[in-house]
Design an enzyme around this catalytic site. Structure first.
Site, PDB file in Angstrom:
ATOM      1  N   ILE A  34       0.737  -1.234   0.026  1.00 17.23           N
ATOM      2  CA  ILE A  34       0.087  -0.010  -0.152  1.00 17.23           C
ATOM      3  C   ILE A  34       0.985   1.163   0.003  1.00 17.23           C
ATOM      4  O   ILE A  34       1.716   1.397   0.525  1.00 17.23           O
ATOM      5  CB  ILE A  34      -0.933  -0.094   1.402  1.00 17.23           C
ATOM      6  N   CYS A  35       0.549   2.114  -0.785  1.00 20.03           N
ATOM      7  CA  CYS A  35       1.067   3.621  -0.799  1.00 20.03           C
ATOM      8  C   CYS A  35       0.319   4.389  -0.098  1.00 20.03           C
ATOM      9  O   CYS A  35      -0.589   5.042  -0.795  1.00 20.03           O
ATOM     10  CB  CYS A  35       1.562   3.961  -2.116  1.00 20.03           C
ATOM     11  N   LEU A  36       0.508   4.694   1.232  1.00 20.79           N
ATOM     12  CA  LEU A  36      -0.414   5.407   1.929  1.00 20.79           C
ATOM     13  C   LEU A  36       0.422   6.600   2.863  1.00 20.79           C
ATOM     14  O   LEU A  36       1.113   5.705   3.606  1.00 20.79           O
ATOM     15  CB  LEU A  36      -1.637   4.972   2.797  1.00 20.79           C
TER      16      LEU A  36
END
Ligand SMILES: [Zn+2]
Ligand SMILES: [Zn+2]
Lengths: 180, 191
Positions: free
Chosen positions: B82-84
């Site tokens: 995840i890119c968060l």
């Protein structure tokens, strides 16, 4: 396998309002009641240990863990509740919780301790480093040194005479300098 | 240990359709689940997450990735990474697993294609939104038990399967080539 969707030993309390009251004083990091409580300038409550560890974790981005406002170790206020003696764990090698800052009450009235006293202000003429400091004048405030001799005493008259004598010498010397 | 024990409990959690389970009595390994938000391509899907709690929690963020396959610009369609921002530099110690799961739900509702994790998906999201939405819905239906079927895409997939390709590989190839069967077969044969 524990499934805690809607049940839990803490969250399923019958009255949610009680829980909210208690959580008012919970540390925003460990979610326990705050120990060695400090409050940030933005008003968020933490254990001193928790906040200190957070600031150590992010040394170059010192922000409030709740609202991300700028925060600094020196600008948190410790909270001293009644009967909360300093229960700091000696094993924790933490810098002590910052001290509360105690401002002095505002002074009332004029300026005590600052005045000219009784006649402590006088001017005296004298000949300094001849010939350039002839009119070296000094302002003397009454700062503990003996004041001038009382007017009318023998010493006073003597000083007056000397003062006048030197004044005349100086004047004559200047005139001589100008004419020469 | 009280931090997340407490944070994921409570009735609010149930209302938001998120939950956290433990994997073998171990507080450091958790399985999360979020329900896809309504009115999105992920509507009704159940997405499982692998959550690893570091020793330094909550001073450092939990490590979270999708176990359920998902078609989303900010989530790798291959690894589930995840890119968060809050799972990286924007983490704050006052955040909880609840905040994380709710943020992930919000991410499903509002992708950020300019900060992508999966470049192929992000490109499709920006250039061919309709195909993206159909693909995401199809993946939600197949992998996350979502209620909405994409019959049009299923037909194309069926063709690829009849050619002897593995279903999942065919789906990835088709999804990545905007469901152009020719291009997908080409990439399947060359890989
Ligand atoms: Zn704390
Ligand atoms: Zn704050």
């Amino acid at each position: 396998m524990a499934s805690d969707t809607a049940s839990g030993d803490k969250g399923s309390g019958p009255n949610e309002s009680t829980e909210t009251d208690n959580s008012m004083f919970e540390c925003n990091i460990c979610l326990d009641s705050a120990r060695d409580a400090v409050v940030s300038m933005c008003g968020h409550l933490f254990c001193w240990q928790c906040l200190h560890q957070w600031l150590e974790t992010r040394p170059n981005r010192q922000t409030c863990p709740v609202c991300k406002a700028g925060i600094s170790k020196d600008k948190v206020v410790p909270i001293y509740g009644r009967g909360s003696t300093d229960q700091k764990d000696p094993r924790e090698k933490l810098p002590p919780r910052p001290q509360g800052q105690r401002a002095e009450p505002e002074a009332q009235g004029g300026f005590p301790g600052f005045g000219f006293g009784d006649g402590g202000f006088h001017m005296s003429f004298g000949i300094g480093a001849f010939p350039f400091g002839i009119f070296a004048s000094t302002f003397n405030f009454n700062d503990g040194r003996p004041g001038p001799p009382p007017a009318g005493s023998a010493q006073h008259q003597e000083e007056q005479v000397l003062s006048k004598f030197f004044l005349w010498v100086a004047v004559i010397f200047i005139i001589w300098l100008l004419l020469a | 240990m009280t931090h997340y024990d407490f944070e994921v409990t409570g009735s609010k959690v149930a209302r938001c359709h998120i939950k956290v389970d433990m994997v073998n009595d171990n507080f450091l390994e958790l399985i999360g689940e979020i329900i896809g938000p309504p009115d999105t391509a992920y509507d009704g899907g159940k997405f499982k997450l692998e959550i690893n709690i570091p020793d330094t929690y909550p001073f450092n963020p939990p490590k979270v990735k999708f176990v359920t396959k998902i078609w989303h610009p900010n989530i790798s369609s291959v690894t589930g990474a995840i890119c968060l921002d809050i799972l990286k530099d924007q983490w704050a110690a006052a955040m909880t697993l609840r905040t994380v799961l709710l943020s992930l739900q919000a991410l499903l509702a509002a992708a950020e294609p300019d900060d992508p994790q999966d470049a192929v998906v992000a490109k499709q999201y920006k250039e061919n939104r309709k195909t993206f939405t159909q693909t995401a819905r199809h993946w939600t239906n197949v992998y996350a038990n979502g209620p909405h079927r994409e019959c049009e895409l299923e037909k194309i997939l069926e063709q690829a399967k009849n050619m002897g390709f593995d279903e999942h590989k065919a789906r990835v190839a088709l999804s990545s080539s905007d469901w152009n069967l020719e291009r997908a077969t080409e990439s399947l044969l060359t890989s």
